[in-house]
Design an enzyme around this catalytic site. Structure first.
Site, PDB file in Angstrom:
ATOM      1  N   LYS A 209       0.843  -1.197   0.000  1.00 27.11           N
ATOM      2  CA  LYS A 209       0.000   0.000   0.000  1.00 27.11           C
ATOM      3  C   LYS A 209       0.884   1.256   0.000  1.00 27.11           C
ATOM      4  O   LYS A 209       0.693   2.156  -0.799  1.00 27.11           O
ATOM      5  CB  LYS A 209      -0.913  -0.027   1.230  1.00 27.11           C
ATOM      6  CG  LYS A 209      -1.790   1.178   1.367  1.00 27.11           C
ATOM      7  CD  LYS A 209      -2.723   1.051   2.562  1.00 27.11           C
ATOM      8  CE  LYS A 209      -3.356   2.407   2.869  1.00 27.11           C
ATOM      9  NZ  LYS A 209      -4.262   2.382   3.995  1.00 27.11           N
ATOM     10  N   GLU A 215      10.516  -4.610   4.471  1.00 28.33           N
ATOM     11  CA  GLU A 215      10.582  -6.033   4.103  1.00 28.33           C
ATOM     12  C   GLU A 215      10.291  -6.218   2.613  1.00 28.33           C
ATOM     13  O   GLU A 215      10.975  -6.937   1.889  1.00 28.33           O
ATOM     14  CB  GLU A 215       9.562  -6.854   4.910  1.00 28.33           C
ATOM     15  CG  GLU A 215       9.861  -6.983   6.385  1.00 28.33           C
ATOM     16  CD  GLU A 215       9.244  -5.864   7.228  1.00 28.33           C
ATOM     17  OE1 GLU A 215       8.944  -4.773   6.665  1.00 28.33           O
ATOM     18  OE2 GLU A 215       9.094  -6.072   8.442  1.00 28.33           O
ATOM     19  N   GLY A 273      -4.802  -1.532   5.078  1.00 22.54           N
ATOM     20  CA  GLY A 273      -3.992  -2.667   4.609  1.00 22.54           C
ATOM     21  C   GLY A 273      -4.669  -4.006   4.866  1.00 22.54           C
ATOM     22  O   GLY A 273      -4.774  -4.856   3.981  1.00 22.54           O
ATOM     23  N   ARG A 274      -5.169  -4.204   6.082  1.00 18.81           N
ATOM     24  CA  ARG A 274      -5.761  -5.508   6.415  1.00 18.81           C
ATOM     25  C   ARG A 274      -7.156  -5.684   5.831  1.00 18.81           C
ATOM     26  O   ARG A 274      -7.781  -6.725   6.002  1.00 18.81           O
ATOM     27  CB  ARG A 274      -5.750  -5.711   7.929  1.00 18.81           C
ATOM     28  CG  ARG A 274      -6.387  -4.590   8.711  1.00 18.81           C
ATOM     29  CD  ARG A 274      -6.052  -4.690  10.189  1.00 18.81           C
ATOM     30  NE  ARG A 274      -6.503  -3.541  10.959  1.00 18.81           N
ATOM     31  CZ  ARG A 274      -5.808  -2.407  11.104  1.00 18.81           C
ATOM     32  NH1 ARG A 274      -4.632  -2.279  10.514  1.00 18.81           N
ATOM     33  NH2 ARG A 274      -6.269  -1.419  11.829  1.00 18.81           N
ATOM     34  N   GLU A 359      -4.721  -6.529  14.745  1.00 13.94           N
ATOM     35  CA  GLU A 359      -4.195  -5.218  14.355  1.00 13.94           C
ATOM     36  C   GLU A 359      -5.311  -4.166  14.459  1.00 13.94           C
ATOM     37  O   GLU A 359      -5.035  -2.989  14.700  1.00 13.94           O
ATOM     38  CB  GLU A 359      -3.613  -5.263  12.935  1.00 13.94           C
ATOM     39  CG  GLU A 359      -2.652  -4.122  12.643  1.00 13.94           C
ATOM     40  CD  GLU A 359      -1.837  -4.305  11.368  1.00 13.94           C
ATOM     41  OE1 GLU A 359      -0.660  -4.694  11.443  1.00 13.94           O
ATOM     42  OE2 GLU A 359      -2.389  -4.058  10.273  1.00 13.94           O
ATOM     43  N   HIS A 390      -5.421 -33.065  18.204  1.00 12.55           N
ATOM     44  CA  HIS A 390      -4.323 -33.900  18.701  1.00 12.55           C
ATOM     45  C   HIS A 390      -3.171 -33.056  19.220  1.00 12.55           C
ATOM     46  O   HIS A 390      -2.050 -33.549  19.353  1.00 12.55           O
ATOM     47  CB  HIS A 390      -3.852 -34.848  17.594  1.00 12.55           C
ATOM     48  CG  HIS A 390      -4.927 -35.816  17.213  1.00 12.55           C
ATOM     49  ND1 HIS A 390      -5.109 -37.022  17.842  1.00 12.55           N
ATOM     50  CD2 HIS A 390      -5.931 -35.714  16.307  1.00 12.55           C
ATOM     51  CE1 HIS A 390      -6.159 -37.638  17.321  1.00 12.55           C
ATOM     52  NE2 HIS A 390      -6.681 -36.857  16.384  1.00 12.55           N
ATOM     53  N   LYS A 514       9.449  -0.918  14.050  1.00 10.81           N
ATOM     54  CA  LYS A 514      10.039  -0.612  12.737  1.00 10.81           C
ATOM     55  C   LYS A 514      11.178   0.395  12.896  1.00 10.81           C
ATOM     56  O   LYS A 514      12.254   0.239  12.325  1.00 10.81           O
ATOM     57  CB  LYS A 514       8.985   0.006  11.804  1.00 10.81           C
ATOM     58  CG  LYS A 514       7.926  -0.933  11.312  1.00 10.81           C
ATOM     59  CD  LYS A 514       7.051  -0.176  10.288  1.00 10.81           C
ATOM     60  CE  LYS A 514       5.778  -0.902   9.973  1.00 10.81           C
ATOM     61  NZ  LYS A 514       4.862  -0.130   9.140  1.00 10.81           N
TER      62      LYS A 514
HETATM   63  O1  F6P Z   1       2.206  -4.053   9.922  1.00 11.94           O
HETATM   64  C1  F6P Z   1       1.876  -2.761   9.599  1.00 11.94           C
HETATM   65  C2  F6P Z   1       1.354  -2.647   8.212  1.00 11.94           C
HETATM   66  O2  F6P Z   1       1.226  -1.303   7.935  1.00 11.94           O
HETATM   67  C3  F6P Z   1       0.036  -3.380   7.981  1.00 11.94           C
HETATM   68  O3  F6P Z   1      -1.048  -2.674   8.443  1.00 11.94           O
HETATM   69  C4  F6P Z   1       0.067  -3.548   6.519  1.00 11.94           C
HETATM   70  O4  F6P Z   1      -0.871  -4.472   6.083  1.00 11.94           O
HETATM   71  C5  F6P Z   1       1.500  -3.988   6.332  1.00 11.94           C
HETATM   72  O5  F6P Z   1       2.227  -3.213   7.256  1.00 11.94           O
HETATM   73  C6  F6P Z   1       2.045  -3.822   4.952  1.00 11.94           C
HETATM   74  O6  F6P Z   1       2.013  -2.495   4.545  1.00 11.94           O
HETATM   75  P1  F6P Z   1       2.193  -2.088   3.031  1.00 11.94           P
HETATM   76  O7  F6P Z   1       1.095  -2.701   2.252  1.00 11.94           O
HETATM   77  O8  F6P Z   1       2.159  -0.598   3.008  1.00 11.94           O
HETATM   78  O9  F6P Z   1       3.532  -2.610   2.561  1.00 11.94           O
END
Ligand code: F6P
Length: 550
Positions: A209, A215, A273-274, A359, A390, A514
């Site tokens: 987003k 990452e 995002g979620r 979240e 189990h 972060k």
């Molecule tokens: O973990 C924080 C967060 O902002 C989430 O809300 C989001 O889904 C994820 O990181 C990834 O963010 P982006 O889509 O901006 O890379």
């Protein structure tokens, strides 16, 4: 609108607290014995979902009091404000309009006076055209080879939704090509995802987003290196354009990364995002299942959106499920909630719900910034049911904690299993029903003794029962049913956030880690001193650096 006054000082809250005392000794065995119609009355049918909530520690009076609480907290008003596109995400000053992502083409939903539905459908159309070209082989890699592998690089909401749905809908996917998902900044994730792939046949979808998530940008940069190295010396920017597309709200950053803006699929800041899986973030899934099936999924979401928006409180499933969670958290001190799908295809469903719920509602200040003094979101956990039986079900049955659980199952196995494997389905589902039964009704000491069990064993073999479950059934796990299920949980989470008066749509809690990671990283790589680093972390960094050289 939600009353910011303290939840626990409302008369509706006090009424529930008093009622909790009254029902303290009541067992589900008594509730069913006293009411022959309980099993039939406590069922909701929403679209294809059959939702049985009879095995909850509630009476009609409990449900009435919970609905009163929802009324006092203005849940319906906040819901309507969300659907209208008002800025209910107060800390980020944003509208919350994931419901617009699945609205039909002729719907009108305005943000700042502009109808967003045409833009939503324009992106869906662009996605559909791209997905068709990839699926048909018309879209090729830089060397002219057909794309056979799609790798989605993203994390959190830019990974969990499509990854979960790809598993859930595997029987609907084009089996001759595969989609893989890379999220972890651990290089092993990307390594394992691409080690047996041919770069010439691989398409990377960079899903972010913000397009600033470390990452994702790190993995995307490494993937780009892998691609160019694999394609050979001549490959350059034109090759990247054939093998990389982006899903984002941030066109500038996408261009900076080197992805052709023509290959960017857009979404908007009013999509959290979620909550973004049915936006452009679903592109990998759309390539896998095709645009028509993707639309069925969106229609499933929309069906439950409409149910949530219009169903009366007594028959409103997300409202009811949300209220039940509030009841257990507040008055039974339940700390967690188990989601237990009796479907191998839903193996990632609970992981997806963890982000959606934890979240959203893992907050300890209210919308005005005051500390809250009541339980907010639970720990959500679980794995497919029979495996869990189990492993950890022992604690559900005989442990000291009350853990409400959702049991999810389907009446029909997927068609492609064939008769022999399909025959296992009744055994799978027998387990679901048996667990709901055992959790609710248990086994009394008298029943154990009647089996001739030696007295010293009786306590060990007794099941107290009275453990609440919701059972959700559908005929089959189709794209539409998956959409319905997800929307049910989305709106349940919404209801709980509204009751607790928290902002379910921000996620400030992930920021500190972060920032600190960026600060600590040079200490790991270069041994640089980090000003103000605490003694514990400094010692761990030193141990890490010395272990590395052992
Ligand atoms: O973990 C924080 C967060 O902002 C989430 O809300 C989001 O889904 C994820 O990181 C990834 O963010 P982006 O889509 O901006 O890379």
């Amino acid at each position: 609108m939600s009353d910011p006054a303290r939840l626990d000082r409302l008369p509706e809250w006090a009424a529930l607290a008093g009622h909790r005392e009254e029902v303290a000794g009541v067992h589900l065995r008594d509730l069913f014995a006293a009411d022959a119609g309980r099993a039939d009355r406590h069922v909701l049918r929403v679209g294809d979902l059959h939702i049985d909530y009879s095995k909850h520690l509630v009476t009609d009076e409990t449900l009435r009091l919970l609905r009163e609480l929802a009324k006092a907290r203005g849940v319906a008003e906040l819901r309507d404000a969300m659907f209208r596109g008002e800025q209910i995400n107060v800390t980020e000053k944003r509208a919350v309009l994931h419901t617009a992502l699945r609205a039909p083409r002729d719907a009108v939903i305005e943000v700042d006076g502009v109808n967003v539905v045409p833009a939503v459908h324009a992106v869906l159309d662009k996605m559909a055209s791209f997905a068709r070209r990839v699926r048909s082989g018309e879209w090729t890699g830089a060397t002219g080879k057909r794309i056979r592998s799609v790798v989605n690089i993203g994390i959190g909401g830019s990974d969990l939704g499509p990854a979960m749905a790809y598993e859930a809908l595997r029987p609907y996917t084009a089996r001759e090509s595969a989609v893989r998902f890379v999220s972890n900044v651990d290089g092993a994730d990307l390594h394992e995802a691409v080690r047996d792939l041919d770069p010439a046949e691989t398409l990377f979808i960079v899903a972010s987003k913000t397009f600033t998530t470390i990452e994702t940008i790190t993995n995307a940069t490494s993937a780009r290196g892998w691609l160019l190295a694999g394609l050979g010396a001549d490959a350059g920017e034109e090759a990247v354009a054939r093998h990389f597309v982006a899903l984002s709200t941030n066109a500038e950053k996408v261009a900076e990364f080197g992805i052709d803006p023509a290959n960017m699929f857009e979404f908007w800041d009013w999509v959290g995002g979620r909550y973004s899986f049915d936006s452009a973030i679903g592109l990998s899934l759309m390539i896998a299942i095709g645009p028509e099936r993707f639309r069925e999924l969106l229609d499933g979401f929309h069906l439950v959106d409409e149910h949530f928006r219009t169903a009366p409180a007594e028959a409103n499933a997300p409202l009811l499920l949300g209220l039940l969670g509030v009841w257990y958290g507040a008055f039974f001190d339940a700390q967690s909630h188990a989601v237990l799908p009796y479907s191998h295809y839903l193996s990632k469903f609970t992981a997806y719900l963890q982000q959606l719920d934890m979240e959203s509602n893992g907050k300890s200040v209210d919308r005005e910034g005051n500390p809250v003094d009541w339980q907010t979101g639970p720990v959500v956990w679980g794995t497919p049911g029979t495996n869990g039986q189990h492993a950890y079900y022992q604690l559900l049955h005989q442990g000291t904690k009350l853990i409400p659980a959702d049991l999810i199952g389907f009446a029909r196995p997927v068609a492609e299993l064939g008769p022999e494997l399909a025959a296992q389905h009744d055994l799978l589902m027998a387990n679901l029903f048996a667990q709901g039964q055992a959790l609710a009704f248990g086994k009394t000491a008298e029943e154990v003794r009647a089996e001739g069990i030696a007295e010293e064993q009786v306590a060990h073999r007794t099941f107290r029962g009275n453990k609440p479950t919701t059972t959700i059934l559908a005929a089959e796990l189709t794209p539409s049913v998956l959409g319905q299920l997800i929307a049910l949980y989305e709106h349940k989470v919404f209801v709980q956030g509204a009751i607790w008066n928290i902002d379910s749509f921000d996620q400030w809690g992930v920021e500190l880690g972060k920032v600190l990671a960026r600060r600590v990283e040079p200490a790991l790589t270069e041994g640089a001193a980090v000003p103000g680093l605490d003694a514990s972390t400094a010692a761990l960094v030193a141990a890490y650096r010395s272990l590395r050289h052992e």
